[in-house]
Design an enzyme around this catalytic site. Structure first.
Site, PDB file in Angstrom:
ATOM      1  N   HIS A  44     -15.238  -4.901  17.955  1.00 26.28           N
ATOM      2  CA  HIS A  44     -15.188  -3.820  17.273  1.00 26.28           C
ATOM      3  C   HIS A  44     -16.761  -2.666  16.726  1.00 26.28           C
ATOM      4  O   HIS A  44     -15.636  -2.007  16.466  1.00 26.28           O
ATOM      5  CB  HIS A  44     -14.709  -4.395  15.771  1.00 26.28           C
ATOM      6  CG  HIS A  44     -13.011  -5.051  16.341  1.00 26.28           C
ATOM      7  ND1 HIS A  44     -12.225  -3.070  16.908  1.00 26.28           N
ATOM      8  CD2 HIS A  44     -12.326  -5.408  16.341  1.00 26.28           C
ATOM      9  CE1 HIS A  44     -10.837  -3.969  16.532  1.00 26.28           C
ATOM     10  NE2 HIS A  44     -10.980  -5.283  16.489  1.00 26.28           N
ATOM     11  N   GLU A  94      -9.598  -4.028   5.854  1.00 24.73           N
ATOM     12  CA  GLU A  94      -8.325  -3.682   5.974  1.00 24.73           C
ATOM     13  C   GLU A  94      -6.590  -4.242   5.951  1.00 24.73           C
ATOM     14  O   GLU A  94      -7.321  -6.116   5.795  1.00 24.73           O
ATOM     15  CB  GLU A  94      -8.692  -4.123   7.326  1.00 24.73           C
ATOM     16  CG  GLU A  94      -7.906  -3.417   8.793  1.00 24.73           C
ATOM     17  CD  GLU A  94      -8.056  -3.357  10.158  1.00 24.73           C
ATOM     18  OE1 GLU A  94      -8.775  -4.306  10.330  1.00 24.73           O
ATOM     19  OE2 GLU A  94      -7.147  -2.603  10.752  1.00 24.73           O
ATOM     20  N   GLY A 105      -7.073 -13.452  11.895  1.00 20.44           N
ATOM     21  CA  GLY A 105      -7.581 -14.909  12.509  1.00 20.44           C
ATOM     22  C   GLY A 105      -8.927 -14.464  11.751  1.00 20.44           C
ATOM     23  O   GLY A 105     -10.233 -15.229  11.787  1.00 20.44           O
ATOM     24  N   ALA A 106      -9.160 -12.828  12.070  1.00 21.71           N
ATOM     25  CA  ALA A 106     -11.039 -12.492  11.259  1.00 21.71           C
ATOM     26  C   ALA A 106     -10.719 -11.061  11.451  1.00 21.71           C
ATOM     27  O   ALA A 106     -10.039  -9.923  11.749  1.00 21.71           O
ATOM     28  CB  ALA A 106     -12.084 -12.356  12.489  1.00 21.71           C
ATOM     29  N   HIS A 119     -14.201 -10.004  20.283  1.00 25.47           N
ATOM     30  CA  HIS A 119     -13.142  -9.105  20.090  1.00 25.47           C
ATOM     31  C   HIS A 119     -13.722  -8.827  18.483  1.00 25.47           C
ATOM     32  O   HIS A 119     -14.087  -6.994  18.734  1.00 25.47           O
ATOM     33  CB  HIS A 119     -11.602  -9.724  19.283  1.00 25.47           C
ATOM     34  CG  HIS A 119     -10.766  -8.755  19.053  1.00 25.47           C
ATOM     35  ND1 HIS A 119      -9.600  -8.615  19.804  1.00 25.47           N
ATOM     36  CD2 HIS A 119     -10.311  -8.128  17.754  1.00 25.47           C
ATOM     37  CE1 HIS A 119      -8.628  -7.420  19.147  1.00 25.47           C
ATOM     38  NE2 HIS A 119      -9.394  -7.011  17.578  1.00 25.47           N
ATOM     39  N   GLU A 120     -14.244  -9.792  17.458  1.00 25.71           N
ATOM     40  CA  GLU A 120     -14.461  -8.990  16.251  1.00 25.71           C
ATOM     41  C   GLU A 120     -15.655  -8.047  16.539  1.00 25.71           C
ATOM     42  O   GLU A 120     -16.381  -6.682  16.198  1.00 25.71           O
ATOM     43  CB  GLU A 120     -14.868  -9.182  15.256  1.00 25.71           C
ATOM     44  CG  GLU A 120     -13.446 -10.842  14.985  1.00 25.71           C
ATOM     45  CD  GLU A 120     -12.247  -9.556  14.370  1.00 25.71           C
ATOM     46  OE1 GLU A 120     -12.535  -8.708  14.490  1.00 25.71           O
ATOM     47  OE2 GLU A 120     -11.431 -10.395  14.795  1.00 25.71           O
TER      48      GLU A 120
HETATM   49  N1  TRP Z   1      -8.850  -5.839  12.181  1.00 27.40           N
HETATM   50  C1  TRP Z   1      -8.682  -6.707  13.051  1.00 27.40           C
HETATM   51  C2  TRP Z   1      -8.627  -7.161  13.694  1.00 27.40           C
HETATM   52  O1  TRP Z   1      -9.292  -8.305  14.465  1.00 27.40           O
HETATM   53  C3  TRP Z   1      -7.514  -7.285  12.243  1.00 27.40           C
HETATM   54  C4  TRP Z   1      -7.144  -7.962  10.783  1.00 27.40           C
HETATM   55  C5  TRP Z   1      -8.305  -9.510   9.877  1.00 27.40           C
HETATM   56  C6  TRP Z   1      -5.928  -7.919   9.557  1.00 27.40           C
HETATM   57  N2  TRP Z   1      -8.086  -9.802   9.042  1.00 27.40           N
HETATM   58  C7  TRP Z   1      -6.416  -8.282   8.621  1.00 27.40           C
HETATM   59  C8  TRP Z   1      -5.379  -6.850   9.610  1.00 27.40           C
HETATM   60  C9  TRP Z   1      -5.887  -8.537   7.275  1.00 27.40           C
HETATM   61  C10 TRP Z   1      -4.503  -6.160   8.573  1.00 27.40           C
HETATM   62  C11 TRP Z   1      -4.828  -6.549   6.991  1.00 27.40           C
HETATM   63  O2  TRP Z   1      -8.166  -7.311  14.769  1.00 27.40           O
HETATM   64 ZN    ZN Z   2      -9.180  -6.220  16.224  1.00 25.92          ZN
END
Ligand code: TRP
Ligand code: ZN
Length: 891
Positions: free
Chosen positions: A305, A125, A265-266, A301-302
């Site tokens: 998702h 992502e 963060g993750a 959070h993760e």
């Molecule tokens: N989707 C991730 C979240 O839980 C965000 C994220 C993690 C992210 N690594 C990234 C976004 C690197 C952009 C690039 O919020």
């Molecule tokens: Zn997120």
């Protein structure tokens, strides 16, 4: 400049993809220097779109072969994209085979496939998958993935990808393989692989529905003893989503893997979440209460998702808040529900609002202001913002406020009924909430409510009251407005739920209700009020707005002492402090050392601190003065050093005037027994730590004003506590007390701390951050920061370490950063330019440290503009940094 990467993308230009990719079969031969990727896809034309060539995204790939239905084919590379023009006609599916290589060990951007500590990780992502193979790297293209990993068995014994392990075995030359099949279709940004020497904690669970699942947390050998908390958080998350929203785990196996090199963060990759170690590893010896609570939130959070983001994903990246705002809302609710008691829930709410107001409000008022659903971007990575995340969560929270908890849960159910397995928009979400609540006010107001998605800027709500003694009629006029933001001069009124209460002069509650403000101005009438009441407005922070009301001190003291709404009770204390800080800052000529806090305020703080029934956590929040950035936002023109000096002087006053009370608070809260990170003991440790800091500050002044005890003994006691502490929270708080108060024991304590934790990277991050964030004393912090960058443990390529030194100084230490000699800005521009070629995402975050330069007093403003211009003038900037500095300089 790199090809094809220089243009702005507009939301209005969305077009469905010209092709669909139904299946992807990936085979990796993992090698740090040269990883070979064979990508076999089944594609077909999208019949709804005019026939056109296939354009696949790719970045930093070496292409060696392209086959269509097993045959060689002509292709070209255009702007980084692989373009295929001679594809089979008609809507028959065809097979496309692409063979590329990449160099994970050279990947310092940490996007795509990279190496960290001799293990392989991916981050896809938002647009990292194109750094692994050519693809339609956009979230509305959802495919079924089969992944085969091949690697040296001794060096990479663990081979992971999304979904289920279907096969594994030995290969020649000491190599082995594993094959994974993900049973769910997914967009490419949710792809993940991990390979390396990892160990895992496992847990088998049975869901409410009676299904068995395997949960795993993978870490480096040696870190296994720090995974219990993350695993507990994961089990709590699974149970919570079933109980609160009826959403259960849809995979047999759910994995979390931790890496110490990570940009954020993750990441919620399907079935294979990849985490920054900071949000996984915790032991009482190495992690603070805040770390424990962050881990709980981020694991939640993760995990959440998995439904909000993965099962239902985003049509395009402008819809990012569809998954992020909703998922932040869900993780906030999760943490509140786990906290249990009403007062602990309120503490969590206050903490969340504090983040919103100190980080998101400034963003909304600055050059990077954008709607929750942005209309354009140059680099999508720049839009993983507090606006998309935290303001987005507030927008979802307002929906729940307007339709009620049950109505909201019904809306969620309808959302999944309609959109499971699809890539959708923010409109689709709001529509589902409305449609599940037919006849509701929310349904009627939906078009207007959706302005929260389209209009940037923080609305201001002004409250004016009028009390008519003879008739007993009380009138409250609420007016709203929203300042212009880049590209949005004029704003239409928002739908603003406003929690309201009226208190009698003695503090008893007269009435309470939720008012939904929809007009530019509305007047509410309360008849039969006996004596002018005290209004409690925006209870629970029911909307992300700035509330302006000319509260008198007497009213604020009443609210602080009596409001039944804990949020507004805290808020009253903050307003009292803000008013005083603003008054002091207005008196330009007054040296900060002459600042004296008035007795009514001191007594109010004393009664909170001494309160027999209030939670320690709540006391700590009330006694914490508003942040420097928050105070700065209240001013037309900011002199960050003056703000810092005033706030420090106020803190010094609280330290001296409440010395006996701090001592009492310390003594009653300092022993929390065996370590448990529950809200009550965390609150007690937080208050004890705060008390210790104030006691050390009081000792510094030498003013033995109030009550018993010798203040000079406190630094020694802090040092002792630092040495003897049985957990990191107490230890770090004691160390901070010495550093913050500038005591001479800080130096030996810092040295000892480093010696104790030299093998614990996450603890070293704290050690670096504490020093880079310490209060400035005659300009000493910048030289210290430069020295820290020469420390053998410093490594600018590791984002956590870079953040702990550079960001702690540039973004979190305004009093030290905004030097009149502009040396802080020079340092900033050098670091942005140094980081950019290494890791543009991290560089662009740092670039945002000067977002609010236009508010600075001269000569800081000119110096800041020059520093930004210096960065902007550099050729070959990444899109990431270029977008930030260009917007900063625009008028
Ligand atoms: N989707 C991730 C979240 O839980 C965000 C994220 C993690 C992210 N690594 C990234 C976004 C690197 C952009 C690039 O919020
Ligand atoms: Zn997120």
């Amino acid at each position: 400049m790199r090809d094809g990467q220089n243009s702005v993308i507009y939301r209005a230009d969305y077009q469905a993809p010209a092709y669909w990719i139904d299946t992807v079969d990936l085979c990796f031969d993992l090698d740090p220097a040269k990883t070979r990727v064979l990508n076999k896809m089944k594609l077909r034309r999208n019949a709804d779109v005019a026939p056109q060539p296939l354009r696949l995204d790719g970045e930093e790939l070496n292409l060696s072969r392209v086959l269509v239905n097993g045959q060689g084919t002509s292709f070209k590379i255009d702007g980084g994209q692989l373009v295929l023009e001679n594809l089979p006609e008609g809507d028959q599916p065809f097979e496309l085979e692409i063979f590329t290589t990449c160099a994970p060990v050279k990947n310092t951007k940490l996007m795509g496939l990279y190496v960290s500590n001799d293990s392989f990780f991916t981050q896809c992502e938002a647009e990292g998958f194109r750094r692994i193979t050519y693809f339609l790297d956009r979230p509305d293209v959802m495919a079924s993935y089969t992944v085969t990993l091949r690697a040296d068995k001794a060096r990479y014994p663990v081979l992971l990808s999304n979904g289920n392990l279907v096969d594994q075995g030995k290969l020649d030359d000491g190599r082995h393989f594993a094959r994974w099949v993900d049973p769910f279709r997914k967009p490419s940004y949710l792809f993940a692989l991990v390979a390396g020497q990892l160990v895992c904690r496992e847990q088998r669970i049975t869901s409410r529905a009676g299904k068995e699942h395997l949960l795993q947390v993978y870490v480096r050998p040696g870190d296994l003893d720090k995974t219990e908390h993350a695993m507990n958080a994961l089990m709590d998350s699974v149970a919570w989503d079933e109980a609160r929203f009826g959403l259960s785990l849809d995979l047999e196996r759910f994995m979390i893997v931790a890496t110490s090199d990570f940009n954020m963060g993750a990441m919620e990759n399907k079935g294979l979440n990849i985490f920054n170690t900071k949000y996984v590893l915790a032991s009482q010896a190495t992690a603070t209460d805040t770390d424990f609570s962050n881990i709980e939130s981020v694991v939640g959070h993760e995990y959440f998702h998995n439904w909000t983001g993965n099962r239902v994903t985003c049509r395009d990246w402008f819809q990012l808040s569809l998954k992020e705002g909703l998922t932040v809302f869900r993780d906030q609710e999760f943490s509140q529900d786990l906290a249990g008691e009403a007062s602990a829930r309120a503490v969590k709410r206050i903490e969340d609002v504090r983040v919103l107001r100190t980080a998101q409000f400034p963003e909304d008022a600055g050059p990077m202001a954008h709607p929750v659903r942005p209309d354009q971007y140059l680099e999508i990575n720049n839009f993983y913002t507090v606006t998309v995340y935290e303001k987005g969560a507030e927008v979802v929270r307002m929906m729940q406020t307007l339709v009620g908890r049950e109505g909201f849960a019904r809306g969620m159910t309808l959302y999944f009924e309609r959109h499971d397995g699809h890539a959708v928009t923010c409109d689709d979400f709001a529509q589902a909430i409305a449609d599940a609540n037919p006849g509701s006010q929310f349904e009627q107001l939906l078009p207007q409510f959706k302005r929260w998605y389209s209009q940037a800027g923080t609305p201001r709500v002004t409250a004016v009251t009028q009390y008519d003694e003879p008739t007993g009629e009380y009138r409250l006029t609420l007016s709203q407005s929203c300042p212009p933001t880049p590209g949005q001069e004029h704003k239409e009124p928002f739908v603003i739920p406003i929690g309201l209460g009226l208190l009698a002069a003695d503090g008893s509650e007269l009435t309470s209700r939720m008012h939904v403000l929809t007009q530019a101005s509305e007047t509410l009438t309360f008849p039969g009020i006996d004596g002018e009441p005290v209004p409690s407005i925006l209870r629970g922070f029911s909307a992300p707005v700035i509330l302006e009301h000319a509260y008198t001190d007497a009213q604020l003291l009443t609210l602080l002492a009596h409001d039944t709404d804990p949020f507004n009770r805290w808020e009253a204390g903050q307003r009292l402090a803000v008013n005083r800080a603003l008054a002091f800052m207005g008196q330009q000529a007054m040296p900060a050392s002459d600042i004296r806090l008035d007795q009514p305020y001191i007594e109010a703080m004393r009664s909170i601190l001494r309160h027999p029934t209030l939670d320690s956590a709540f006391k700590e929040l009330v006694l914490t003065l508003p942040a420097e950035t928050y105070l700065g936002e209240q001013l037309q023109e900011v002199d960050p050093q003056r703000v810092h000096a005033v706030r420090e002087a106020m803190r010094q006053q609280l330290a001296q005037q409440l010395q006996a009370d701090w001592q009492c608070a310390f003594e009653t809260n300092s022993d929390t027994g065996g370590y448990v990170p529950d809200p009550v003991s965390c609150g007690r440790r937080a208050l004890a730590g705060m008390a210790l800091t104030h006691l050390c500050l009081a000792a510094r002044s030498g003013a033995h004003s109030a009550g018993p005890g010798q203040p000079d003994v406190w630094p020694g006691k802090a040092y002792q506590r630092f040495k003897d502490a049985a957990n990191m929270t107490d230890r770090f708080n004691a160390l901070s007390a010495l550093v913050i108060s500038g005591n001479e024991l800080a130096a030996p304590a810092l040295q000892k701390f480093h010696a104790l934790f030299k093998d614990e990277p996450l603890v070293l991050d704290k050690w670096f951050a504490l020093q880079a964030g310490q209060p400035d004393r005659g300009g000493n912090v910048l030289p210290a920061v430069k020295q820290l960058m020469n420390h053998p443990d410093f490594n600018i390529r590791n984002p956590n370490r870079a953040r702990s030194v550079i960001f702690s100084y540039c973004s979190a230490n305004p009093g030290a950063f905004h030097r009149p000699d502009a040396a802080g800005y020079v340092f900033w521009s050098e670091r942005v330019l140094e980081l950019d070629p290494i890791n543009p995402q991290v560089a662009a975050r740092l670039a945002r440290a000067l977002d609010r330069w236009k508010k600075l007093v001269e000569p800081l403003r000119s110096a800041a503009r020059e520093a930004i211009a210096r960065v902007a003038a550099k050729p070959d900037l990444s899109n990431d940094v270029r977008e930030v500095v260009t917007r900063a300089l625009a008028d």
